[in-house]
Motif scaffolding. Structure first.
Motif, short mmCIF file in Angstrom:
data_model
loop_
_atom_site.label_atom_id
_atom_site.label_comp_id
_atom_site.label_asym_id
_atom_site.label_seq_id
_atom_site.Cartn_x
_atom_site.Cartn_y
_atom_site.Cartn_z
N ASP A 148 0.82 -1.22 0.00
CA ASP A 148 0.00 0.00 0.00
C ASP A 148 0.85 1.27 0.00
OD1 ASP A 148 -2.43 -1.34 -0.10
OD2 ASP A 148 -2.75 -1.26 2.07
N ILE A 149 2.02 1.22 0.63
CA ILE A 149 2.91 2.39 0.63
C ILE A 149 3.42 2.66 -0.78
CG2 ILE A 149 5.10 3.32 1.50
CD1 ILE A 149 2.84 3.23 3.60
N PHE A 150 3.76 1.59 -1.50
CA PHE A 150 4.23 1.76 -2.87
C PHE A 150 3.11 2.29 -3.77
CE2 PHE A 150 8.23 0.06 -1.88
CZ PHE A 150 9.04 0.17 -2.99
N VAL A 151 1.87 1.84 -3.54
CA VAL A 151 0.74 2.36 -4.31
C VAL A 151 0.64 3.87 -4.10
CG1 VAL A 151 -1.79 2.34 -4.55
CG2 VAL A 151 -0.53 0.18 -4.31
N LYS A 152 0.74 4.29 -2.85
CA LYS A 152 0.66 5.73 -2.54
C LYS A 152 1.82 6.49 -3.18
CE LYS A 152 2.26 7.24 1.38
NZ LYS A 152 3.37 8.13 1.07
N ASP A 153 3.04 6.01 -2.94
CA ASP A 153 4.23 6.73 -3.42
C ASP A 153 4.31 6.76 -4.95
OD1 ASP A 153 4.85 7.22 -0.80
OD2 ASP A 153 6.51 5.78 -0.71
N LEU A 154 4.04 5.63 -5.59
CA LEU A 154 4.08 5.62 -7.05
C LEU A 154 2.94 6.45 -7.64
CD1 LEU A 154 5.14 1.95 -7.75
CD2 LEU A 154 6.41 4.00 -8.40
N GLY A 155 1.82 6.52 -6.92
CA GLY A 155 0.73 7.39 -7.36
C GLY A 155 1.17 8.85 -7.37
N ILE A 156 1.91 9.24 -6.33
CA ILE A 156 2.44 10.62 -6.27
C ILE A 156 3.42 10.86 -7.40
CG2 ILE A 156 3.87 12.19 -4.90
CD1 ILE A 156 2.62 10.83 -2.37
N VAL A 157 4.33 9.92 -7.62
CA VAL A 157 5.31 10.05 -8.71
C VAL A 157 4.59 10.24 -10.04
CG1 VAL A 157 7.05 8.80 -10.06
CG2 VAL A 157 7.16 8.78 -7.55
N ASN A 158 3.59 9.42 -10.29
CA ASN A 158 2.87 9.52 -11.56
C ASN A 158 2.07 10.80 -11.68
OD1 ASN A 158 3.32 7.08 -13.33
ND2 ASN A 158 2.98 6.12 -11.36
N ASP A 159 1.49 11.27 -10.57
CA ASP A 159 0.76 12.54 -10.60
C ASP A 159 1.69 13.70 -10.93
OD1 ASP A 159 -1.57 11.20 -9.92
OD2 ASP A 159 -1.53 11.82 -7.79
N VAL A 160 2.86 13.72 -10.31
CA VAL A 160 3.83 14.79 -10.58
C VAL A 160 4.33 14.71 -12.02
CG1 VAL A 160 6.13 15.67 -10.00
CG2 VAL A 160 4.52 15.08 -8.18
N ALA A 161 4.63 13.50 -12.48
CA ALA A 161 5.09 13.33 -13.87
C ALA A 161 4.03 13.83 -14.84
CB ALA A 161 5.43 11.87 -14.13
N ARG A 162 2.77 13.48 -14.59
CA ARG A 162 1.68 13.92 -15.48
C ARG A 162 1.57 15.44 -15.47
NH1 ARG A 162 -2.21 11.95 -12.86
NH2 ARG A 162 -1.89 9.82 -13.57
N ALA A 163 1.65 16.04 -14.27
CA ALA A 163 1.53 17.50 -14.16
C ALA A 163 2.67 18.20 -14.89
CB ALA A 163 1.53 17.91 -12.68
N MET A 164 3.84 17.58 -14.91
CA MET A 164 4.99 18.17 -15.59
C MET A 164 5.08 17.75 -17.06
SD MET A 164 7.86 17.82 -12.61
CE MET A 164 9.07 18.76 -13.54
N ARG A 165 4.11 16.93 -17.48
CA ARG A 165 4.09 16.39 -18.84
C ARG A 165 5.39 15.64 -19.14
NH1 ARG A 165 -0.47 17.71 -21.33
NH2 ARG A 165 -1.55 19.59 -20.73
#
Length: 82
Positions: free
Chosen positions: A22-39
């Motif tokens: 569950d921690i990896f789900v949370k952390d990788l979700g953040i990574v992907n959200d930031v990557a998407r926001a930065m295109r």
């Protein structure tokens, strides 16, 4: 990472939690959200997130993150994967 997680994977010992799925789900979700926001393309973290979400989705979110290997089909004992 594999030096740390590999022995637990080989032994199938996912109950000795160092870091939960569950921690990896949370952390990788953040990574992907930031990557998407930065295109910024982040295909490996997106694929990893799906693996962890798959394991968490079947009720294994509290297990050690090395349990992510359970997302992938395992060959039968003594058999071979086709």
């Amino acid at each position: 990472m594999l030096n740390d997680r590999g022995p637990r994977m080989a032994a199938g010992d996912f109950g000795s939690v160092t870091s939960a799925v569950d921690i990896f789900v949370k952390d990788l979700g953040i990574v992907n959200d930031v990557a998407r926001a930065m295109r910024f393309p982040a295909p490996l973290s997106a694929a990893a997130l799906q693996s962890f979400v798959g394991v968490a989705g079947v009720g294994m979110g509290k297990l050690d993150d090395s349990a992510v290997m359970l997302y992938y089909p395992q060959p039968e004992q003594g058999g071979r994967q086709s």
